[in-house]
Design a protein around this motif. Structure first.
Motif, mmCIF file in Angstrom:
data_model
loop_
_atom_site.group_PDB
_atom_site.id
_atom_site.type_symbol
_atom_site.label_atom_id
_atom_site.label_comp_id
_atom_site.label_asym_id
_atom_site.label_seq_id
_atom_site.Cartn_x
_atom_site.Cartn_y
_atom_site.Cartn_z
ATOM 1 N N ASN A 1 0.689 4.031 -3.070
ATOM 2 C CA ASN A 1 0.112 5.345 -2.654
ATOM 3 C C ASN A 1 1.062 6.573 -3.307
ATOM 4 O O ASN A 1 2.314 6.954 -2.764
ATOM 5 N N VAL B 1 1.034 -1.145 -0.080
ATOM 6 C CA VAL B 1 -0.070 -0.035 0.025
ATOM 7 C C VAL B 1 1.017 1.127 0.105
ATOM 8 O O VAL B 1 0.654 2.156 -0.529
ATOM 9 N N THR C 1 -4.700 0.274 6.206
ATOM 10 C CA THR C 1 -5.801 1.174 6.010
ATOM 11 C C THR C 1 -5.362 2.674 6.742
ATOM 12 O O THR C 1 -6.208 3.126 7.022
ATOM 13 N N ASP C 2 -4.054 2.585 7.379
ATOM 14 C CA ASP C 2 -3.825 3.832 8.007
ATOM 15 C C ASP C 2 -2.816 4.754 7.230
ATOM 16 O O ASP C 2 -2.289 5.522 7.622
ATOM 17 N N ASP D 1 -3.754 7.446 5.628
ATOM 18 C CA ASP D 1 -4.174 8.898 5.780
ATOM 19 C C ASP D 1 -3.311 9.306 7.145
ATOM 20 O O ASP D 1 -2.967 10.331 7.269
ATOM 21 N N GLU E 1 -1.237 0.172 9.771
ATOM 22 C CA GLU E 1 -1.953 -0.941 9.094
ATOM 23 C C GLU E 1 -2.028 -0.368 7.674
ATOM 24 O O GLU E 1 -1.900 0.609 7.393
#
Length: 160
Positions: A79, A75, A140-141, A143, A138
């Motif tokens: 990004n 990820v 999903t973190d 941001d 994680e």
């Protein structure tokens, strides 16, 4: 005549095998975290470049075979905003611990990401969102990680 043929065949096979061994790719310092990022090789080099450039050092501790590290790495590398922000940092990813206990303020676990300012202060105040592993992120973190990268830049300019 048959001996010469067998000898020649064995010679060609051994040459082919040696060529195949040379084709193994050399692992880059990126280790999958982003090939466009300028990575330093060691913690000491990171500290030196940080002092020269007056940029904060971002240290990513991970393991190659850890599923959590692998998921975060994927990820992180995909990004575009984070990849762009890395230009504002001296970047280091480590698969081995350094001898500096300051880089493990709440323990030795992976993945964990810490920020160090040019005064060589580990920024313990820049944390992720987990109380039990304060410097982990994680997938999903992203941001939260991006906010912390921006915070590290802002603190650098406001405190130095």
């Amino acid at each position: 005549m048959a001996y010469w043929f067998l000898y020649g065949l064995l010679f060609l096979l051994s040459c082919d095998a040696s060529l195949q061994r040379k084709k193994t790719p050399v692992q880059s310092l990126a280790r999958g975290w982003g090939d466009e990022i300028r990575w330093v090789q060691t913690y000491e080099e990171g500290l030196s470049k940080m002092e020269e450039s007056n940029k904060p050092l971002m240290v990513i501790h991970h393991l190659e075979d850890c599923p959590h590290s692998q998921a975060l790495r994927k990820v992180f590398a995909e990004n575009k905003d984070i990849q762009r922000l890395t230009k504002e940092f001296i970047m280091l990813n480590l698969v081995h611990e350094t001898g500096d206990d300051n880089l493990a303020p709440d323990g030795y676990y992976v993945p964990r990401i810490l920020f160090i300012d040019p005064s060589k202060t580990v920024r313990g105040d820049i944390t992720g969102k987990y109380a039990n592993h304060m410097y982990t992120y994680e997938p999903t973190d992203m941001d939260v990680l991006m906010e912390n990268m921006i915070k590290a830049k802002i603190l650098l300019h406001s405190e130095l």
